[in-house]
Design a protein around this motif. Structure first.
Motif, mmCIF file in Angstrom:
data_model
loop_
_atom_site.group_PDB
_atom_site.id
_atom_site.type_symbol
_atom_site.label_atom_id
_atom_site.label_comp_id
_atom_site.label_asym_id
_atom_site.label_seq_id
_atom_site.Cartn_x
_atom_site.Cartn_y
_atom_site.Cartn_z
ATOM 1 N N ARG A 27 0.668 -0.996 -0.059
ATOM 2 C CA ARG A 27 -0.060 0.048 -0.039
ATOM 3 C C ARG A 27 0.833 1.243 -0.094
ATOM 4 O O ARG A 27 1.919 1.270 0.438
ATOM 5 N N ASP A 28 0.423 2.382 -0.622
ATOM 6 C CA ASP A 28 1.022 3.636 -0.561
ATOM 7 C C ASP A 28 -0.048 4.583 0.267
ATOM 8 O O ASP A 28 -1.134 4.892 -0.428
ATOM 9 N N THR A 29 0.140 4.852 1.415
ATOM 10 C CA THR A 29 -0.524 5.505 2.441
ATOM 11 C C THR A 29 -0.701 7.054 1.819
ATOM 12 O O THR A 29 -1.712 7.472 2.080
ATOM 13 N N ALA A 30 0.148 7.416 1.291
ATOM 14 C CA ALA A 30 0.161 8.889 0.872
ATOM 15 C C ALA A 30 -0.883 9.013 -0.405
ATOM 16 O O ALA A 30 -1.485 9.974 -0.561
ATOM 17 N N LYS A 31 -0.968 7.928 -1.164
ATOM 18 C CA LYS A 31 -1.809 7.795 -2.220
ATOM 19 C C LYS A 31 -3.287 7.179 -2.062
ATOM 20 O O LYS A 31 -4.318 7.157 -2.703
ATOM 21 N N ASN A 32 -3.413 6.830 -0.515
ATOM 22 C CA ASN A 32 -4.685 5.982 -0.112
ATOM 23 C C ASN A 32 -4.877 4.904 -1.128
ATOM 24 O O ASN A 32 -5.881 4.916 -1.609
ATOM 25 N N THR A 33 -4.022 4.219 -1.500
ATOM 26 C CA THR A 33 -4.079 3.114 -2.619
ATOM 27 C C THR A 33 -3.260 1.996 -2.256
ATOM 28 O O THR A 33 -2.513 1.833 -1.410
#
Length: 125
Positions: A72-78
């Protein structure tokens, strides 16, 4: 309005790779578990993989262990699902899911509060 939108599905030959993405909007899931499930025609929804809030811990179903990776990429909410060495039995609709209040993962669909619309993966032999 919370939305989970999957992308990256398609048709691939056995042994090939695909990467699914699931972009969340409407709220942040940084501190919440997210996961992937799949459903083949005539079968129930099956757990594939999940990741804790923040991404420190992952769980992967035995049927895909060593071939699929969740991240996951928390900065991208993805959240992502990297699928390698695909097999015909991986053919299914793949769904992204998110827990509304929980940090830890679960393998049970009923523990997830938000769902994407699904993306089809077809693996040809």
């Amino acid at each position: 309005q919370v939305q989970l939108v999957e992308s990256g599905g398609g048709l691939v030959q056995a042994g090939g790779s695909l990467r699914l993405s699931c972009a969340a909007s409407g709220r942040t899931f940084v501190n919440n578990a997210m996961g992937w499930f799949r459903q083949a025609p005539g079968k129930g929804r099956e757990f594939v993989a999940a990741i804790t809030g923040g991404g420190r811990i992952t769980n992967v179903a035995d049927s895909v262990k060593g071939r699929f990776t969740i991240s996951r990429d928390t900065a991208k909410n993805t959240v992502y699902l990297q699928m390698n060495s695909l097999k015909p039995e991986d053919t299914a609709a793949y769904y992204c899911a998110a827990r509304g209040r929980d940090y830890y993962t679960s393998g049970r669909p009923q523990d997830y509060d938000y769902w994407g619309q699904g993306t089809q993966i077809t693996v040809s032999s």
